[in-house]
Design an enzyme around this catalytic site. Sequence first.
Site, PDB file in Angstrom:
ATOM      1  N   ASN A   1       0.803  -1.237   0.000  1.00 29.16           N
ATOM      2  CA  ASN A   1       0.000   0.000   0.000  1.00 29.16           C
ATOM      3  C   ASN A   1       0.832   1.281   0.000  1.00 29.16           C
ATOM      4  O   ASN A   1       0.388   2.300  -0.506  1.00 29.16           O
ATOM      5  CB  ASN A   1      -1.051   0.001   1.115  1.00 29.16           C
ATOM      6  CG  ASN A   1      -0.458  -0.100   2.489  1.00 29.16           C
ATOM      7  OD1 ASN A   1       0.717  -0.418   2.655  1.00 29.16           O
ATOM      8  ND2 ASN A   1      -1.263   0.169   3.498  1.00 29.16           N
TER       9      ASN A   1
ATOM     10  N   PRO B   1      10.087  -7.030  -0.731  1.00 23.42           N
ATOM     11  CA  PRO B   1       8.889  -6.201  -0.940  1.00 23.42           C
ATOM     12  C   PRO B   1       7.665  -7.062  -1.260  1.00 23.42           C
ATOM     13  O   PRO B   1       7.805  -8.245  -1.584  1.00 23.42           O
ATOM     14  CB  PRO B   1       9.274  -5.335  -2.137  1.00 23.42           C
ATOM     15  CG  PRO B   1      10.276  -6.155  -2.898  1.00 23.42           C
ATOM     16  CD  PRO B   1      10.986  -7.031  -1.895  1.00 23.42           C
ATOM     17  N   ALA B   2       6.483  -6.444  -1.204  1.00 21.63           N
ATOM     18  CA  ALA B   2       5.247  -7.156  -1.545  1.00 21.63           C
ATOM     19  C   ALA B   2       5.264  -7.550  -3.022  1.00 21.63           C
ATOM     20  O   ALA B   2       5.801  -6.822  -3.867  1.00 21.63           O
ATOM     21  CB  ALA B   2       4.043  -6.261  -1.276  1.00 21.63           C
TER      22      ALA B   2
ATOM     23  N   GLU C   1       4.514  -3.675  12.418  1.00 21.84           N
ATOM     24  CA  GLU C   1       3.522  -2.629  12.123  1.00 21.84           C
ATOM     25  C   GLU C   1       2.362  -3.327  11.436  1.00 21.84           C
ATOM     26  O   GLU C   1       2.445  -3.684  10.263  1.00 21.84           O
ATOM     27  CB  GLU C   1       4.135  -1.555  11.214  1.00 21.84           C
ATOM     28  CG  GLU C   1       5.295  -0.790  11.841  1.00 21.84           C
ATOM     29  CD  GLU C   1       4.868   0.164  12.942  1.00 21.84           C
ATOM     30  OE1 GLU C   1       3.657   0.395  13.099  1.00 21.84           O
ATOM     31  OE2 GLU C   1       5.751   0.656  13.650  1.00 21.84           O
TER      32      GLU C   1
ATOM     33  N   ARG D   1      -7.499   8.725   2.075  1.00 20.53           N
ATOM     34  CA  ARG D   1      -6.059   8.741   1.805  1.00 20.53           C
ATOM     35  C   ARG D   1      -5.689   7.353   1.295  1.00 20.53           C
ATOM     36  O   ARG D   1      -6.088   6.347   1.878  1.00 20.53           O
ATOM     37  CB  ARG D   1      -5.294   9.079   3.093  1.00 20.53           C
ATOM     38  CG  ARG D   1      -3.803   9.009   2.929  1.00 20.53           C
ATOM     39  CD  ARG D   1      -3.109   9.680   4.103  1.00 20.53           C
ATOM     40  NE  ARG D   1      -1.672   9.529   3.994  1.00 20.53           N
ATOM     41  CZ  ARG D   1      -0.934   8.831   4.856  1.00 20.53           C
ATOM     42  NH1 ARG D   1      -1.484   8.246   5.892  1.00 20.53           N
ATOM     43  NH2 ARG D   1       0.355   8.742   4.682  1.00 20.53           N
TER      44      ARG D   1
ATOM     45  N   CYS E   1      -3.317   1.516   6.676  1.00 23.47           N
ATOM     46  CA  CYS E   1      -3.512   0.937   8.017  1.00 23.47           C
ATOM     47  C   CYS E   1      -4.110   1.969   8.968  1.00 23.47           C
ATOM     48  O   CYS E   1      -4.761   1.622   9.934  1.00 23.47           O
ATOM     49  CB  CYS E   1      -2.190   0.423   8.558  1.00 23.47           C
ATOM     50  SG  CYS E   1      -0.929   1.695   8.544  1.00 23.47           S
TER      51      CYS E   1
ATOM     52  N   SER F   1       0.549  10.679  10.309  1.00 26.18           N
ATOM     53  CA  SER F   1       1.877  10.159   9.958  1.00 26.18           C
ATOM     54  C   SER F   1       2.895  11.289   9.792  1.00 26.18           C
ATOM     55  O   SER F   1       2.614  12.282   9.123  1.00 26.18           O
ATOM     56  CB  SER F   1       1.798   9.385   8.642  1.00 26.18           C
ATOM     57  OG  SER F   1       0.752   8.443   8.723  1.00 26.18           O
TER      58      SER F   1
ATOM     59  N   GLU G   1       8.148   3.071  14.525  1.00 27.86           N
ATOM     60  CA  GLU G   1       8.956   3.527  13.393  1.00 27.86           C
ATOM     61  C   GLU G   1       8.820   5.038  13.300  1.00 27.86           C
ATOM     62  O   GLU G   1       7.741   5.585  13.549  1.00 27.86           O
ATOM     63  CB  GLU G   1       8.461   2.879  12.093  1.00 27.86           C
ATOM     64  CG  GLU G   1       8.795   1.412  12.040  1.00 27.86           C
ATOM     65  CD  GLU G   1       8.561   0.776  10.675  1.00 27.86           C
ATOM     66  OE1 GLU G   1       7.561   1.097  10.017  1.00 27.86           O
ATOM     67  OE2 GLU G   1       9.399  -0.047  10.272  1.00 27.86           O
TER      68      GLU G   1
HETATM   69  P1  NAP Z   1       0.180  -8.989   4.055  1.00 27.83           P
HETATM   70  O1  NAP Z   1      -0.639  -9.886   3.227  1.00 27.83           O
HETATM   71  O2  NAP Z   1       0.359  -9.319   5.482  1.00 27.83           O
HETATM   72  O3  NAP Z   1       1.591  -8.906   3.310  1.00 27.83           O
HETATM   73  C1  NAP Z   1       2.627  -8.101   3.777  1.00 27.83           C
HETATM   74  C2  NAP Z   1       3.954  -8.667   3.340  1.00 27.83           C
HETATM   75  O4  NAP Z   1       4.115  -9.962   3.919  1.00 27.83           O
HETATM   76  C3  NAP Z   1       4.108  -8.847   1.845  1.00 27.83           C
HETATM   77  O5  NAP Z   1       5.439  -8.578   1.488  1.00 27.83           O
HETATM   78  C4  NAP Z   1       3.798 -10.319   1.663  1.00 27.83           C
HETATM   79  O6  NAP Z   1       4.387 -10.902   0.522  1.00 27.83           O
HETATM   80  C5  NAP Z   1       4.427 -10.903   2.902  1.00 27.83           C
HETATM   81  N1  NAP Z   1       3.905 -12.213   3.282  1.00 27.83           N
HETATM   82  C6  NAP Z   1       2.696 -12.761   3.005  1.00 27.83           C
HETATM   83  N2  NAP Z   1       2.612 -13.990   3.553  1.00 27.83           N
HETATM   84  C7  NAP Z   1       3.788 -14.219   4.184  1.00 27.83           C
HETATM   85  C8  NAP Z   1       4.301 -15.305   4.943  1.00 27.83           C
HETATM   86  N3  NAP Z   1       3.597 -16.405   5.178  1.00 27.83           N
HETATM   87  N4  NAP Z   1       5.538 -15.198   5.448  1.00 27.83           N
HETATM   88  C9  NAP Z   1       6.278 -14.099   5.230  1.00 27.83           C
HETATM   89  N5  NAP Z   1       5.852 -13.026   4.528  1.00 27.83           N
HETATM   90  C10 NAP Z   1       4.611 -13.090   4.015  1.00 27.83           C
HETATM   91  O7  NAP Z   1      -0.354  -7.496   4.028  1.00 27.83           O
HETATM   92  P2  NAP Z   1      -0.745  -6.608   2.773  1.00 27.83           P
HETATM   93  O8  NAP Z   1      -2.038  -7.103   2.249  1.00 27.83           O
HETATM   94  O9  NAP Z   1       0.407  -6.508   1.820  1.00 27.83           O
HETATM   95  O10 NAP Z   1      -0.887  -5.179   3.446  1.00 27.83           O
HETATM   96  C11 NAP Z   1      -2.052  -4.779   4.062  1.00 27.83           C
HETATM   97  C12 NAP Z   1      -1.933  -4.898   5.576  1.00 27.83           C
HETATM   98  O11 NAP Z   1      -0.784  -4.168   6.014  1.00 27.83           O
HETATM   99  C13 NAP Z   1      -3.087  -4.291   6.299  1.00 27.83           C
HETATM  100  O12 NAP Z   1      -3.495  -5.111   7.344  1.00 27.83           O
HETATM  101  C14 NAP Z   1      -2.524  -2.965   6.834  1.00 27.83           C
HETATM  102  O13 NAP Z   1      -3.179  -2.478   7.961  1.00 27.83           O
HETATM  103  C15 NAP Z   1      -1.131  -3.349   7.125  1.00 27.83           C
HETATM  104  N6  NAP Z   1      -0.276  -2.160   7.167  1.00 27.83           N
HETATM  105  C16 NAP Z   1       0.155  -1.738   8.381  1.00 27.83           C
HETATM  106  C17 NAP Z   1       0.927  -0.591   8.469  1.00 27.83           C
HETATM  107  C18 NAP Z   1       1.410  -0.103   9.799  1.00 27.83           C
HETATM  108  O14 NAP Z   1       2.316   0.712   9.801  1.00 27.83           O
HETATM  109  N7  NAP Z   1       0.854  -0.541  10.920  1.00 27.83           N
HETATM  110  C19 NAP Z   1       1.270   0.109   7.315  1.00 27.83           C
HETATM  111  C20 NAP Z   1       0.809  -0.360   6.085  1.00 27.83           C
HETATM  112  C21 NAP Z   1       0.035  -1.515   6.030  1.00 27.83           C
HETATM  113  P3  NAP Z   1       3.491 -11.223  -0.790  1.00 27.83           P
HETATM  114  O15 NAP Z   1       3.127  -9.906  -1.332  1.00 27.83           O
HETATM  115  O16 NAP Z   1       4.410 -11.980  -1.660  1.00 27.83           O
HETATM  116  O17 NAP Z   1       2.299 -12.017  -0.334  1.00 27.83           O
END
Ligand code: NAP
Length: 483
Positions: A157, A181-182, A256, A284, A290, A447, A464
């Site tokens: 994101n 990275p994602a 995070e 936003r 998040c 932020s 962070e």
């Molecule tokens: P996500 O599905 O948890 O993925 C995040 C990262 O983890 C990606 O790089 C993903 O790789 C990797 N990943 C997925 N499965 C994994 C596993 N089993 N082992 C190790 N790594 C793994 O989250 P998202 O959908 O990308 O992002 C949305 C979430 O992020 C929301 O819940 C949001 O609230 C949270 N977020 C939090 C913050 C904060 O600062 N608190 C900031 C931004 C976003 P792949 O892409 O290859 O699956």
Amino acid sequence: MPHPEVSQVKTGLHIGGQWREASDGGRFEVRDPATEEVLAEVASASVADALEAVDAAYRAGPAWAATSPRQRSDVLRRAFDLLMERKEAFARLIVLESGKALAEARGEVIYAAEFLRWYSEEAVRIQGEVSQAPGGANRILVVRQPIGVAVFVTPWNFPAAMATRKIGPALAAGCTVVLKPASETPLTALAMAEIFEEAGVPAGVINVVPSRKSGEVVKAMLQDPRVRKLSFTGSTEIGRVLLEQAAQNVVKCSMELGGNAPFIVLEDADLEVAVASAMVAKLRNGGESCTAANRFYVARAVAEEFSMRFAQAMAAVRIGPGLEEGVQLGPLVNRSTLDKVHQLVTEAVEQGARVLTGGKIRAGKGYFYEPTLLTGVRPDAAILHREIFGPVAPICVFDSIDEVIRLANDTAFGLVSFVHSQDLGKALHVAERIEAGMVGINRGVVSDPAAPFGGWKQSGVGREGGHDGLLEYLESKYICASW
Ligand code: NAP
């Protein structure tokens, strides 16, 4: 037609200062969420590649840790300047792979660069302590030293900012890193690796390994005893899995994770300010943030007027492909996110919620969802308890401050909350009773690279940004000395 911003990106793995293909030849596609077309193919790291990246980071570690704080500061400052010089190209790249609107992406690049500037300034402010033991027999010295190899796992994101929010403090502290990275947005991270190279970051200090096999690759890195730090930004669900894996080698973690932010409008709020800030808190990054306001609690006396004004503002939002000037809302990142958002809206409506505006998937190519406002949402509706991650605002009414605080805290998450009131004393009273790491008063965004960003409860561990962000990459060493 290939996009110039995309064709300039090196799409291999970046390990030990070299660009190369994955050892098993694996590659994966990156798509544009506005058109569903393939933008590029990038190398997909295998477990062997990821461990090679750890090795490169480990070997580069001692020399990088031994550089002077001023050298590390200068490198970060150059990276800041380079990112700002190429702001437009980065913004366009972010739009293409994540879908967000261009204005949002420009804002993200500045936000991302500011972490590099802030930590270039922090690099020269790593301080220790010296005191006399209470008994008088010796001195207590505390020095702060880099923790070592750090593994970063980032979400799609904010593909630039979530990387620099980790890389900035890690490099300032003297750590070396491996970034995974994602899979939706690897191009921004790869393009940033080039910026760091140009800024003078030595080979092996920053390694970038996109991978379609995230689970296997990250697990293998966490099993390697040379890895001493994990910083993860993503969902609470995956964060929990990684905390368990990190426990095996007792790796220090910064997490995070997800949020479920309440947006509270008290009876005495300035409604013009509250609606403007609701638009920012909700829209936003298209709601894919998040810190996005997930639930709106409005005092009964002003609920109708607030809802009408908010609905009008939402209905006026221009939707379209993020690269078109004037577009305010791009597509969601992928089909499954689009379906999840629509499912949450459909369920709430079936349970009696009223749609004031939106409520539909836009027909045609791309993952577009209309800005949506719901009123009369039942307290047990899933939409109030799950992270929506889309442009949908459910509104509920409350009658007393005690009631709204109970509702706001009735969640396993605790990242951020928003409070609106013209009585600062009342707003601060609510802020103090809210279980969250951050509170915005009369503002829709909190932020800031200079502030400690992070959550309570299941929204995370650690901070962070700010000076706290630097401490996450430093170990304290106590030296007991007599002289
Ligand atoms: P996500 O599905 O948890 O993925 C995040 C990262 O983890 C990606 O790089 C993903 O790789 C990797 N990943 C997925 N499965 C994994 C596993 N089993 N082992 C190790 N790594 C793994 O989250 P998202 O959908 O990308 O992002 C949305 C979430 O992020 C929301 O819940 C949001 O609230 C949270 N977020 C939090 C913050 C904060 O600062 N608190 C900031 C931004 C976003 P792949 O892409 O290859 O699956």
